[in-house]
Design a protein around this motif. Sequence first.
Motif, PDB file in Angstrom:
ATOM      1  N   ASN A 354       0.856  -1.179   0.000  1.00 29.92           N
ATOM      2  CA  ASN A 354       0.000   0.000   0.000  1.00 29.92           C
ATOM      3  C   ASN A 354       0.889   1.224   0.000  1.00 29.92           C
ATOM      4  O   ASN A 354       1.699   1.413   0.898  1.00 29.92           O
ATOM      5  CB  ASN A 354      -0.928   0.000   1.221  1.00 29.92           C
ATOM      6  CG  ASN A 354      -1.832   1.215   1.259  1.00 29.92           C
ATOM      7  OD1 ASN A 354      -1.582   2.162   1.997  1.00 29.92           O
ATOM      8  ND2 ASN A 354      -2.882   1.208   0.457  1.00 29.92           N
ATOM      9  N   ARG A 358      -0.299   1.904   4.788  1.00 28.09           N
ATOM     10  CA  ARG A 358      -1.122   1.115   5.694  1.00 28.09           C
ATOM     11  C   ARG A 358      -0.466  -0.256   5.892  1.00 28.09           C
ATOM     12  O   ARG A 358      -0.680  -0.925   6.886  1.00 28.09           O
ATOM     13  CB  ARG A 358      -2.527   0.957   5.128  1.00 28.09           C
ATOM     14  CG  ARG A 358      -3.275   2.262   4.975  1.00 28.09           C
ATOM     15  CD  ARG A 358      -3.663   2.863   6.310  1.00 28.09           C
ATOM     16  NE  ARG A 358      -4.715   2.103   6.959  1.00 28.09           N
ATOM     17  CZ  ARG A 358      -5.118   2.293   8.211  1.00 28.09           C
ATOM     18  NH1 ARG A 358      -4.503   3.206   8.966  1.00 28.09           N
ATOM     19  NH2 ARG A 358      -6.095   1.574   8.730  1.00 28.09           N
ATOM     20  N   VAL A 384      -2.858  -5.788  -3.601  1.00 26.84           N
ATOM     21  CA  VAL A 384      -3.068  -4.342  -3.522  1.00 26.84           C
ATOM     22  C   VAL A 384      -4.579  -4.122  -3.453  1.00 26.84           C
ATOM     23  O   VAL A 384      -5.328  -4.720  -4.226  1.00 26.84           O
ATOM     24  CB  VAL A 384      -2.495  -3.606  -4.755  1.00 26.84           C
ATOM     25  CG1 VAL A 384      -2.767  -2.116  -4.667  1.00 26.84           C
ATOM     26  CG2 VAL A 384      -0.999  -3.857  -4.863  1.00 26.84           C
ATOM     27  N   SER A 387      -8.127   0.975  -5.522  1.00 23.46           N
ATOM     28  CA  SER A 387      -7.806   2.370  -5.212  1.00 23.46           C
ATOM     29  C   SER A 387      -9.000   3.149  -4.680  1.00 23.46           C
ATOM     30  O   SER A 387      -8.826   4.209  -4.060  1.00 23.46           O
ATOM     31  CB  SER A 387      -7.264   3.075  -6.464  1.00 23.46           C
ATOM     32  OG  SER A 387      -6.056   2.458  -6.880  1.00 23.46           O
ATOM     33  N   CYS A 391      -8.011   0.838   2.884  1.00 25.80           N
ATOM     34  CA  CYS A 391      -7.107  -0.288   3.126  1.00 25.80           C
ATOM     35  C   CYS A 391      -6.963  -0.511   4.632  1.00 25.80           C
ATOM     36  O   CYS A 391      -6.770   0.440   5.390  1.00 25.80           O
ATOM     37  CB  CYS A 391      -5.738  -0.008   2.515  1.00 25.80           C
ATOM     38  SG  CYS A 391      -4.543  -1.343   2.715  1.00 25.80           S
TER      39      CYS A 391
END
Length: 445
Positions: A354, A358, A384, A387, A391
């Motif tokens: 990240n 995170r 991942v 977006s 997260c």
Amino acid sequence: MFGSGRFTTDSAAEGLVAYLSTSPSPFHAVESTVRLLEEAGFVRLDEVDVWPTASGRYVTTRGGSLVAWSSEQVGEGAFTKASAEAVPGFRVVGAHTDSPNLRIKPRPDHERAGWQMLGVEPYGGLLLNSWLDRDLGLSGRVSVREADGSVGTRLFQCDEPLLRVSQLAIHLDRSTNDGLTLNKQAHMEPHWALSQVPTFAEWLADQVGVEPLDVLAWDAMTHDTQAPARTGLHHEFVAGARMDNLATSFAATTALLDAVENPADEPVIPLIVLFDHEEIGSMSERGAFSAYLPTVLERIVSTLGGSRDALHRSLARTVIASGDMAHATHPNYADRHEPAHHIAMNGGPVLKVNTNLRYATDAVGAAHFAAACRQAGVPMQEFVVRSDLPCGSTVGPMTAALSGATTVDFGAPTLSMHSIRELVGAADQAMYAAALAAFLAPRGA
């Protein structure tokens, strides 16, 4: 390495099942881990004692947290040498012992509509609906007044189906299937009897063998009584409670046991740290945001003759792998995952990245974990988050900040994370432990 010894699919999966069964609370998880380590010659150290100066295999605990390490590989006087290259670094695998659940309040006893109820407070980010209509047991630790007047602690574990949080029948709420809304105060309290019952303190006193007035306080919590099990048409999964994050705790312990028998090519100190309280932010005396790990690292260096300067030189050569479970791509919700980073169950360990940190992974840490997977002969996946989705985080960023060491975040594929019953891949558990053993004991090509 992968596919032999303790890293076979069957041995890893069955070992995890046994570990989960004896670890309904963080305190039990610590004791389960200590038992495995002591069988391999690890010596338990109390924090209040003077620690031995001889190299060896050691484990120390603090409530629901644990640190275990072996200094056998570094040799005498390793921390007194002048050369920076001669000072050994640590190889650390971190995980956590706590999981979301329902915890018993200090004054839990009350009656409602003729039912005997227990007051509970949700701990962590649990999936509330998964706790409905389950048979629940109780476990944790109790502080008691001993016969000599001192205060002691005792663990208890009751796997009987004592409690249940019953769901409202659909006839009384026709909108339930359109979206279930649960109030943590009003809808999540379990019932355990109709007739008059002992108070919770009286029941607890009987569990630990003391008089009710000698029960001073408790850290008591509920757990699912359904046993963990191999599942699936080909037994390719393991289903059970507390996979997040006891699957990592067990893999880390198994990896440490292998690393001390098959040490690295160069002097390093393999170490595992299992933190409590990750699910609620780690801000406690034994969480990842505490001085627990830095203090133990300093004491290890000190007992081996090193100065504070030697400690900081060692930390500059240390690499930490922060382990927490990773989201496998859900077959019914594939659109909730990053399209180019789908995670396959039984597809191998997962590197977690990240850019907003995170997760603590950077290119250097990622390279160390990739090298460990290559050394172990297991595939590595990369996770991942989308977006446009928030997260989650781990103990990795705060451990990196407190230690200053290169840190990487990783996990194993999981479905139903934070449910009362989660799912992992059986083959993943063997690959997970093999990769961590390679990380703790790196070898040249």
